[in-house]
Design a protein around this motif. Structure first.
Motif, PDB file in Angstrom:
ATOM      1  N   ARG A   1       0.857  -1.185   0.000  1.00  0.00           N
ATOM      2  CA  ARG A   1       0.000   0.000   0.000  1.00  0.00           C
ATOM      3  C   ARG A   1       0.892   1.233   0.000  1.00  0.00           C
ATOM      4  N   ARG A   2       0.346   2.336  -0.504  1.00  0.00           N
ATOM      5  CA  ARG A   2       1.053   3.614  -0.444  1.00  0.00           C
ATOM      6  C   ARG A   2       0.029   4.740  -0.442  1.00  0.00           C
ATOM      7  N   ILE A   3       0.446   5.849   0.131  1.00  0.00           N
ATOM      8  CA  ILE A   3      -0.378   7.054   0.166  1.00  0.00           C
ATOM      9  C   ILE A   3       0.291   8.072  -0.748  1.00  0.00           C
ATOM     10  N   VAL A   4      -0.501   8.675  -1.628  1.00  0.00           N
ATOM     11  CA  VAL A   4      -0.014   9.735  -2.501  1.00  0.00           C
ATOM     12  C   VAL A   4      -0.856  10.969  -2.211  1.00  0.00           C
ATOM     13  N   VAL A   5      -0.179  12.081  -1.939  1.00  0.00           N
ATOM     14  CA  VAL A   5      -0.866  13.337  -1.623  1.00  0.00           C
ATOM     15  C   VAL A   5      -0.563  14.339  -2.723  1.00  0.00           C
ATOM     16  N   SER A   6      -1.611  14.912  -3.296  1.00  0.00           N
ATOM     17  CA  SER A   6      -1.455  15.965  -4.297  1.00  0.00           C
ATOM     18  C   SER A   6      -1.810  17.294  -3.630  1.00  0.00           C
ATOM     19  N   LEU A   7      -0.793  18.123  -3.393  1.00  0.00           N
ATOM     20  CA  LEU A   7      -1.040  19.433  -2.780  1.00  0.00           C
ATOM     21  C   LEU A   7      -1.813  20.329  -3.740  1.00  0.00           C
TER      22      LEU A   7
ATOM     23  N   GLN B   1      -5.311  19.138  -3.583  1.00  0.00           N
ATOM     24  CA  GLN B   1      -5.800  19.049  -2.205  1.00  0.00           C
ATOM     25  C   GLN B   1      -6.573  17.730  -2.024  1.00  0.00           C
ATOM     26  N   LYS B   2      -5.868  16.632  -2.408  1.00  0.00           N
ATOM     27  CA  LYS B   2      -6.423  15.279  -2.309  1.00  0.00           C
ATOM     28  C   LYS B   2      -5.360  14.315  -1.815  1.00  0.00           C
ATOM     29  N   ALA B   3      -5.799  13.281  -1.115  1.00  0.00           N
ATOM     30  CA  ALA B   3      -4.932  12.167  -0.727  1.00  0.00           C
ATOM     31  C   ALA B   3      -5.514  10.906  -1.342  1.00  0.00           C
ATOM     32  N   TYR B   4      -4.623  10.039  -1.807  1.00  0.00           N
ATOM     33  CA  TYR B   4      -5.022   8.805  -2.466  1.00  0.00           C
ATOM     34  C   TYR B   4      -4.347   7.633  -1.774  1.00  0.00           C
ATOM     35  N   LEU B   5      -5.106   6.569  -1.573  1.00  0.00           N
ATOM     36  CA  LEU B   5      -4.571   5.340  -0.994  1.00  0.00           C
ATOM     37  C   LEU B   5      -4.601   4.267  -2.071  1.00  0.00           C
ATOM     38  N   TYR B   6      -3.429   3.676  -2.313  1.00  0.00           N
ATOM     39  CA  TYR B   6      -3.310   2.627  -3.320  1.00  0.00           C
ATOM     40  C   TYR B   6      -2.956   1.309  -2.649  1.00  0.00           C
ATOM     41  N   HIS B   7      -3.516   0.236  -3.181  1.00  0.00           N
ATOM     42  CA  HIS B   7      -3.102  -1.126  -2.846  1.00  0.00           C
ATOM     43  C   HIS B   7      -2.551  -1.699  -4.142  1.00  0.00           C
ATOM     44  N   GLU B   8      -1.243  -1.992  -4.113  1.00  0.00           N
ATOM     45  CA  GLU B   8      -0.513  -2.330  -5.330  1.00  0.00           C
ATOM     46  C   GLU B   8      -0.709  -1.173  -6.306  1.00  0.00           C
TER      47      GLU B   8
END
Length: 176
Positions: A41-47, A50-57
């Motif tokens: 899993r990883r978290i990607v934040v776009s400033l 103004q969004k955060a995204y959670l990815y699984h694979e």
């Protein structure tokens, strides 16, 4: 009767994705129904967004509106990882000076000014805190629709809990 059937049809449209599959994203809820392994899993934040995204694979499993650092208190950018999880975290920098349960001085930065005699510092609550860089982390807080924090990344409480539950210490966090 048509109104009743229309209401039932809308409910079925929402319920069907809940009943199918064990690793499904329900976009309107941003729900992660996979309660399994947190690796990959990883978290990607776009400033900018103004969004955060959670990815699984490589699959997007949840997203959330955020409020990042305001001008002069910018959120750090780069590649990080979760170094601490604290579901009941309180700020060690921002909060109130209290005495006998009563706020004596509010909205203080402990690095500025002195503590009134006989008071103690009570940090601002930061539920579901995921520390990723120095004092910065993702946590539940107000989302006014623009950057407004002191550097952290705020999410709505419900989404902060989802992200918190879905990751572990070591999970990559990318802020761009």
């Amino acid at each position: 009767m048509n109104l009743f059937l229309s209401h039932i049809a809308r409910r079925a449209w929402i319920a069907i994705p809940l009943l199918t599959g064990s690793c499904t994203m329900i976009p309107e809820l941003g729900a992660l129904t996979d309660r399994g392994d947190t690796r990959h899993r990883r978290i990607v934040v776009s400033l900018r967004e103004q969004k955060a995204y959670l990815y699984h694979e490589r699959e997007l499993v949840a997203e959330s509106a955020i409020s990042s650092g305001r001008e002069g208190k910018n959120t750090p950018t780069g590649h990080f990882s979760v170094v601490e999880k604290d579901s009941d975290h309180r700020s060690s920098l921002y909060g109130n000076y209290v005495q006998n349960g009563r706020v004596v001085k509010q909205n203080v930065d402990v690095r500025k000014g002195g503590r009134p005699s006989g008071t103690k510092f009570e940090g601002v609550p930061m539920p579901y805190f995921l520390r990723f860089s120095g004092a910065c982390g993702l946590h539940a807080g107000k989302i006014p629709g623009y950057p407004a924090s002191s550097g952290c990344i705020r999410l709505p409480k419900r989404q902060a809990k989802r992200f918190y539950d879905a990751v572990r210490v070591g999970t990559p966090v990318i802020v761009e």
